[in-house]
Design a protein around this motif. Structure first.
Motif, PDB file in Angstrom:
ATOM      1  N   LEU A  95      -4.455  12.560   4.600  1.00 47.30           N
ATOM      2  CA  LEU A  95      -2.909  12.645   4.511  1.00 47.30           C
ATOM      3  C   LEU A  95      -2.351  12.329   2.963  1.00 47.30           C
ATOM      4  O   LEU A  95      -2.726  11.370   2.464  1.00 47.30           O
ATOM      5  N   SER A  96      -2.012  13.519   2.285  1.00 48.48           N
ATOM      6  CA  SER A  96      -1.448  13.036   1.089  1.00 48.48           C
ATOM      7  C   SER A  96       0.225  13.573   0.832  1.00 48.48           C
ATOM      8  O   SER A  96       0.602  14.486   1.416  1.00 48.48           O
ATOM      9  N   TYR A  99      -9.055   4.338   4.075  1.00 48.35           N
ATOM     10  CA  TYR A  99      -9.116   4.539   2.576  1.00 48.35           C
ATOM     11  C   TYR A  99      -7.546   4.946   2.366  1.00 48.35           C
ATOM     12  O   TYR A  99      -6.998   5.738   3.063  1.00 48.35           O
ATOM     13  N   THR A 100      -6.978   4.220   1.122  1.00 48.06           N
ATOM     14  CA  THR A 100      -5.836   4.741   0.510  1.00 48.06           C
ATOM     15  C   THR A 100      -6.077   4.538  -1.005  1.00 48.06           C
ATOM     16  O   THR A 100      -6.694   3.696  -1.536  1.00 48.06           O
ATOM     17  N   ASP A 101      -5.349   5.545  -1.525  1.00 46.28           N
ATOM     18  CA  ASP A 101      -5.099   5.201  -2.913  1.00 46.28           C
ATOM     19  C   ASP A 101      -3.544   5.955  -3.420  1.00 46.28           C
ATOM     20  O   ASP A 101      -3.229   6.632  -2.726  1.00 46.28           O
ATOM     21  N   THR A 102      -3.299   5.383  -4.567  1.00 42.48           N
ATOM     22  CA  THR A 102      -1.860   5.815  -5.053  1.00 42.48           C
ATOM     23  C   THR A 102      -1.907   5.863  -6.743  1.00 42.48           C
ATOM     24  O   THR A 102      -2.475   5.205  -7.294  1.00 42.48           O
ATOM     25  N   GLU A 105       0.906  -1.196   0.211  1.00 46.38           N
ATOM     26  CA  GLU A 105      -0.010   0.172  -0.100  1.00 46.38           C
ATOM     27  C   GLU A 105       0.725   1.124   0.065  1.00 46.38           C
ATOM     28  O   GLU A 105       0.338   2.342   0.127  1.00 46.38           O
ATOM     29  N   SER A 106       2.081   1.305  -0.248  1.00 47.47           N
ATOM     30  CA  SER A 106       2.906   2.367  -0.456  1.00 47.47           C
ATOM     31  C   SER A 106       3.774   2.358  -1.574  1.00 47.47           C
ATOM     32  O   SER A 106       4.280   1.294  -2.195  1.00 47.47           O
ATOM     33  N   PRO A 107       4.192   3.421  -2.303  1.00 42.84           N
ATOM     34  CA  PRO A 107       4.989   3.634  -3.531  1.00 42.84           C
ATOM     35  C   PRO A 107       6.174   3.355  -3.316  1.00 42.84           C
ATOM     36  O   PRO A 107       6.800   3.612  -2.427  1.00 42.84           O
ATOM     37  N   ALA A 108       6.799   2.864  -4.335  1.00 48.68           N
ATOM     38  CA  ALA A 108       8.315   2.736  -4.310  1.00 48.68           C
ATOM     39  C   ALA A 108       8.866   3.124  -5.808  1.00 48.68           C
ATOM     40  O   ALA A 108       8.354   3.232  -6.721  1.00 48.68           O
ATOM     41  N   GLU A 147       1.552   9.960  -6.125  1.00 47.87           N
ATOM     42  CA  GLU A 147       0.801  10.593  -5.379  1.00 47.87           C
ATOM     43  C   GLU A 147       0.043   9.849  -4.264  1.00 47.87           C
ATOM     44  O   GLU A 147      -0.665   8.944  -5.066  1.00 47.87           O
ATOM     45  N   THR A 148       0.076   9.628  -3.076  1.00 46.87           N
ATOM     46  CA  THR A 148      -0.559   8.701  -2.257  1.00 46.87           C
ATOM     47  C   THR A 148      -1.372   9.386  -1.408  1.00 46.87           C
ATOM     48  O   THR A 148      -0.691  10.412  -0.634  1.00 46.87           O
ATOM     49  N   SER A 149      -2.276   8.976  -0.971  1.00 46.73           N
ATOM     50  CA  SER A 149      -3.449   9.537   0.003  1.00 46.73           C
ATOM     51  C   SER A 149      -3.863   8.589   0.756  1.00 46.73           C
ATOM     52  O   SER A 149      -4.394   7.472   0.436  1.00 46.73           O
TER      53      SER A 149
END
Length: 450
Positions: A278-279, A247-250, A177-180, A263-265
């Motif tokens: 949090l963005s 909720y989360t999206d990238t 759930e986190s970008p790399a 961009e991840t929120s």
């Protein structure tokens, strides 16, 4: 949707720490974190070769082919050095090995047992590949500004000692759930045997609780490094993991087909019922073949019970400097107060939205767009939003319009983004209409409901 607009404008960024937004007054330099001398990283990655053999290599994209090539043999001493052949080298199959620290564990592919070295604010890991240079990873215990970490790694290539031939991001992906972000830098350095080439590969996983940075300084082994880093990112398991969001999206940002940022929120609900959005974003825009314009952006928005902006903090930084830091809070009679700094100058004042109403939060905006999407036909929705990267002293007018074909256009001043919204009202895929080059935003991951 404010995040889309700021990403499209290539807005600079922010630093976060312990879940709070703060100014990036300190650097995330891994060199200082480990106390190593400048240049210590580079020695093992150099391969001596005549400068004339580098002719024509500058036009290469720097990315490895889609299929990992078979491991290439070391060039014989009497053979001319083949740079492209060296760049295509890969290690064979490597076994997965457990890496364990005090409160976390992971698996790493390697030719030998990883060496683990705990530090005050990070854990350093050395992972042998069975080649001239090992992979080094750093597991941090606090949230970091992703672009700044990558910039500090790139700056390990001292221009007084090496000549950078090209720097390019080659991958942006999502793990747990986190970008790399993956970046590589091809460089040359003088040696007693002539010019030498090196390839510094960098990977940064922007986890909120435990960011992980990995690097490898040796020509070739691009897919080997990518597989190793992704394996650590995917398998990492910590007892002190960050609180899970509702909720989360990238989104992934690309220029043409090249990934240049994310961009991840996340939407959180605190114990007292307070919701916050949090963005975080980072962009690595090629300035020229040899350098990147690296910027970070972050915001932490408090949301009231009706989905309106109660207050928040917006921070932008680039090259280790804060471009702006703005705080916003609700006052009486639909008035907001802002204060902070822009380019080193203090700003303070108040404004009242033209509709004499509180500003909609990203959650409320998405909910309204989701409602409109369920209706047939076109729609034209306008509202004011707070985008301090555009103007910190007042809200800006934003328009969302769907035409008969179903295409959605987001407009802010002269800028137009054309594409589609997901059913939840968040962005699915958009393209900046003023290209070339073609700038696109694509949703890569989502979980939960708004």
């Amino acid at each position: 949707m404010q995040e889309i607009l700021t990403m499209a404008l290539s807005i600079p960024g922010a630093r976060l720490d312990d879940g709070r937004l703060i100014s990036p007054t300190t650097t995330s330099s891994p060199r200082r974190a480990r106390g190593r001398a400048p240049g210590a990283l580079r020695g093992a990655g150099l391969l001596a070769l005549p400068l004339s053999l580098l002719a024509g290599c500058g036009g290469s994209t720097g990315a490895a082919p889609a299929e990992a090539p078979a491991p290439g043999p070391e060039p014989a001493a009497h053979e001319p050095f083949d740079l492209e052949k060296a760049l295509a080298r890969e290690a064979g199959d490597l076994p997965a090995r457990e890496v364990r620290a005090a409160d976390w564990s992971a698996r790493a592919f390697g030719a030998g047992e990883p060496k683990i070295e705990p530090k005050e604010k990070l854990v350093a890991i050395t992972i042998p590949l069975g080649t001239d240079s090992a992979v080094e990873c750093f597991v941090y215990n606090t949230m970091l500004d992703s672009g700044e970490v990558i910039r500090n790694f790139i700056e390990l290539l001292d221009p007084a000692k090496v000549e950078v031939s090209r720097v390019v991001p080659w991958e942006v992906s999502v793990h747990r759930e986190s970008p790399a972000v993956f970046v590589q830098a091809l460089y040359l350095a003088p040696t007693a045997a002539g010019k030498a080439a090196g390839l510094l590969k960098i990977a940064l996983h922007a986890d909120r609780a435990h960011p992980i940075a990995c690097l490898h300084d040796e020509v070739g082994y691009v897919r080997t490094f990518e597989r190793l880093a992704k394996g650590i990112f995917d398998s990492f398991d910590a007892k002190s993991a960050a609180p899970k969001s509702e909720y989360t999206d990238t989104l992934i940002l690309r220029v043409d087909k090249a990934p240049i940022g994310f961009e991840t929120s996340d939407l959180f609900k605190d114990e007292g019922g307070q919701r916050r959005w949090l963005s975080r974003s980072a962009t690595l825009l090629p300035r020229d073949p040899k350098s990147l314009e690296i910027e970070d952006d972050a915001s932490n928005v408090l949301i009231d019970a009706q989905g309106r902006i109660k207050g928040g903090v917006w921070i932008e930084s680039s090259a280790g400097k804060v471009n702006h830091r703005i705080e916003l809070s609700q006052k009486a009679n639909h008035q907001y107060e802002y204060s902070g700094e822009v380019e080193g100058k203090k700003v303070q004042g108040t404004f009242t939205p033209s509709a004499k109403a509180w500003l909609a939060s990203p959650v409320a905006t998405a909910s309204e767009l989701s409602r409109l999407l369920k209706k047939k036909g076109s729609f034209d929705f306008k509202q004011q939003e707070y985008a301090p990267s555009v103007d910190p002293t007042k809200p800006v007018d934003v328009q969302y319009a769907r035409d008969a074909s179903g295409s959605v256009t987001v407009s802010l001043g002269p800028m137009r983004l054309v594409g589609s919204l997901a059913p939840d009202g968040r962005p699915e895929a958009f393209e900046l209409s003023s290209g070339p080059p073609k700038l696109t935003l694509q949703r890569a991951y989502t979980r939960g409901k708004l």
